[in-house]
Design a protein around this motif. Structure first.
Motif, PDB file in Angstrom:
ATOM      1  N   ASP A 250     141.445  46.382  29.746  1.00 29.52           N
ATOM      2  CA  ASP A 250     140.867  45.257  30.496  1.00 29.52           C
ATOM      3  C   ASP A 250     140.759  45.551  31.993  1.00 29.52           C
ATOM      4  O   ASP A 250     139.993  44.902  32.703  1.00 29.52           O
ATOM      5  CB  ASP A 250     141.715  43.989  30.308  1.00 29.52           C
ATOM      6  N   ASN A 251     141.569  46.491  32.473  1.00 28.47           N
ATOM      7  CA  ASN A 251     141.538  46.800  33.914  1.00 28.47           C
ATOM      8  C   ASN A 251     140.519  47.883  34.269  1.00 28.47           C
ATOM      9  O   ASN A 251     140.294  48.156  35.452  1.00 28.47           O
ATOM     10  CB  ASN A 251     142.910  47.301  34.386  1.00 28.47           C
TER      11      ASN A 251
ATOM     12  N   SER B  97     137.282  48.284  34.313  1.00 27.94           N
ATOM     13  CA  SER B  97     136.127  48.062  35.192  1.00 27.94           C
ATOM     14  C   SER B  97     136.555  47.794  36.634  1.00 27.94           C
ATOM     15  O   SER B  97     135.796  48.051  37.563  1.00 27.94           O
ATOM     16  CB  SER B  97     135.229  46.942  34.664  1.00 27.94           C
ATOM     17  N   THR B  98     137.789  47.324  36.844  1.00 26.11           N
ATOM     18  CA  THR B  98     138.298  47.163  38.216  1.00 26.11           C
ATOM     19  C   THR B  98     138.386  48.533  38.887  1.00 26.11           C
ATOM     20  O   THR B  98     138.010  48.698  40.059  1.00 26.11           O
ATOM     21  CB  THR B  98     139.713  46.530  38.196  1.00 26.11           C
ATOM     22  N   HIS B  99     138.867  49.526  38.130  1.00 32.32           N
ATOM     23  CA  HIS B  99     139.020  50.874  38.697  1.00 32.32           C
ATOM     24  C   HIS B  99     137.662  51.525  38.938  1.00 32.32           C
ATOM     25  O   HIS B  99     137.426  52.089  40.007  1.00 32.32           O
ATOM     26  CB  HIS B  99     139.850  51.742  37.745  1.00 32.32           C
TER      27      HIS B  99
ATOM     28  N   GLU C   7     130.954  48.916  31.618  1.00 29.05           N
ATOM     29  CA  GLU C   7     130.440  47.554  31.399  1.00 29.05           C
ATOM     30  C   GLU C   7     129.803  47.423  30.013  1.00 29.05           C
ATOM     31  O   GLU C   7     129.890  46.377  29.383  1.00 29.05           O
ATOM     32  CB  GLU C   7     129.400  47.194  32.476  1.00 29.05           C
TER      33      GLU C   7
ATOM     34  N   ASN D  20     142.717  55.467  41.562  1.00 30.18           N
ATOM     35  CA  ASN D  20     141.849  54.818  40.572  1.00 30.18           C
ATOM     36  C   ASN D  20     141.349  55.815  39.524  1.00 30.18           C
ATOM     37  O   ASN D  20     141.173  55.454  38.356  1.00 30.18           O
ATOM     38  CB  ASN D  20     140.685  54.112  41.272  1.00 30.18           C
TER      39      ASN D  20
ATOM     40  N   THR E 253     142.148  55.489  35.635  1.00 33.30           N
ATOM     41  CA  THR E 253     141.042  55.585  34.679  1.00 33.30           C
ATOM     42  C   THR E 253     141.347  56.640  33.619  1.00 33.30           C
ATOM     43  O   THR E 253     141.168  56.406  32.413  1.00 33.30           O
ATOM     44  CB  THR E 253     139.727  55.941  35.417  1.00 33.30           C
TER      45      THR E 253
ATOM     46  N   ARG F 134     134.750  50.079  39.291  1.00 36.94           N
ATOM     47  CA  ARG F 134     133.994  49.376  40.323  1.00 36.94           C
ATOM     48  C   ARG F 134     134.475  49.804  41.706  1.00 36.94           C
ATOM     49  O   ARG F 134     133.684  50.031  42.614  1.00 36.94           O
ATOM     50  CB  ARG F 134     134.120  47.859  40.182  1.00 36.94           C
ATOM     51  N   TYR F 135     135.781  49.941  41.858  1.00 37.66           N
ATOM     52  CA  TYR F 135     136.297  50.386  43.161  1.00 37.66           C
ATOM     53  C   TYR F 135     135.728  51.760  43.520  1.00 37.66           C
ATOM     54  O   TYR F 135     135.274  51.976  44.641  1.00 37.66           O
ATOM     55  CB  TYR F 135     137.845  50.451  43.192  1.00 37.66           C
TER      56      TYR F 135
ATOM     57  N   HIS G 123     130.681  53.351  35.834  1.00 34.73           N
ATOM     58  CA  HIS G 123     130.945  51.900  35.832  1.00 34.73           C
ATOM     59  C   HIS G 123     130.014  51.180  34.853  1.00 34.73           C
ATOM     60  O   HIS G 123     130.453  50.286  34.125  1.00 34.73           O
ATOM     61  CB  HIS G 123     130.811  51.337  37.244  1.00 34.73           C
TER      62      HIS G 123
END
Ligand code: HEC
Length: 157
Positions: free
Chosen positions: A67-68, A70-72, A128, A51, A55, A74-75, A124
């Motif tokens: 777009d991805n 925040s997925t990284h 956001e 991740n 990032t 957040r993990y 994170h």
């Protein structure tokens, strides 16, 4: 009668396979749970690494997957919430690169874990909010926090 025999033979082979697995395991008396704990935490650490790499590709090199992001992040924030819990007593030998200091300098280990988690949460939040300067600064702080812990607590190759 015949099906009974087949069943007991299957049971016998089943038991033999289980015993075989146990016999081919590590020689030292090793709590079964420790091995899977080590596998789990190494998998989690590799996921952190993956991740972080994803990032970096987005925020440093401009890979078109914003777009991805925040997925990284957040993990990373979620997975760093309690790193010391991944290192229980008794999981300090076998196939691990964790140094004995993990279990000796418990307070420093917990502090570096907390710092890493706080850096991940800050990153994170910056993601956001979409603040590029904060994202870049947050990413560097987080990367440094991973390295700080590895310097003192992970065996070097
Ligand atoms: C509080 C300490 C600590 C922090 C913070 C930490 N790590 Fe680790 N990491 C370790 C230790 C200890 C190991 C060795 C674990 C083992 O082999 O059992 C490790 C192992 C790894 C590995 C190798 C996993 C493998 O395949 O064996 C990677 C990759 C990794 N960490 C990435 C990261 C990243 C990325 C971060 C930051 C987001 C991070 N770590 C934060 C302590 C830490």
């Amino acid at each position: 009668m015949y099906p009974m025999l087949v069943n007991s033979r299957n049971l016998f082979f089943g038991a033999a396979i289980v015993l075989g697995l146990v016999a081919s395991g590590p020689v030292h008396s090793f709590d079964d749970g420790a091995e899977v704990t080590i596998d789990y935490r190494q998998g989690l650490m590799r996921a952190l690494g993956g991740n972080m790499a994803a990032t970096a590709a987005i925020v440093v090199d401009g890979a078109p997957f914003r777009d991805n992001l925040s997925t990284h992040t957040r993990y990373i924030a979620d997975a760093t919430v309690d790193i010391p819990a991944l290192f229980p007593e008794g999981s300090d030998f076998g196939e691990t690169d964790a140094l004995p200091s993990v279990w000796e300098d418990v307070e420093k280990y917990a502090e570096l874990s907390r710092e890493s988690h706080e850096a991940a949460v800050a990153l994170h939040e910056a993601v956001e909010q979409g603040d590029d300067a904060e994202i870049m600064a947050g990413f560097r702080t987080l990367g440094q926090s991973c390295r700080s812990c590895h310097e003192d607590f992970r065996r070097r190759d």
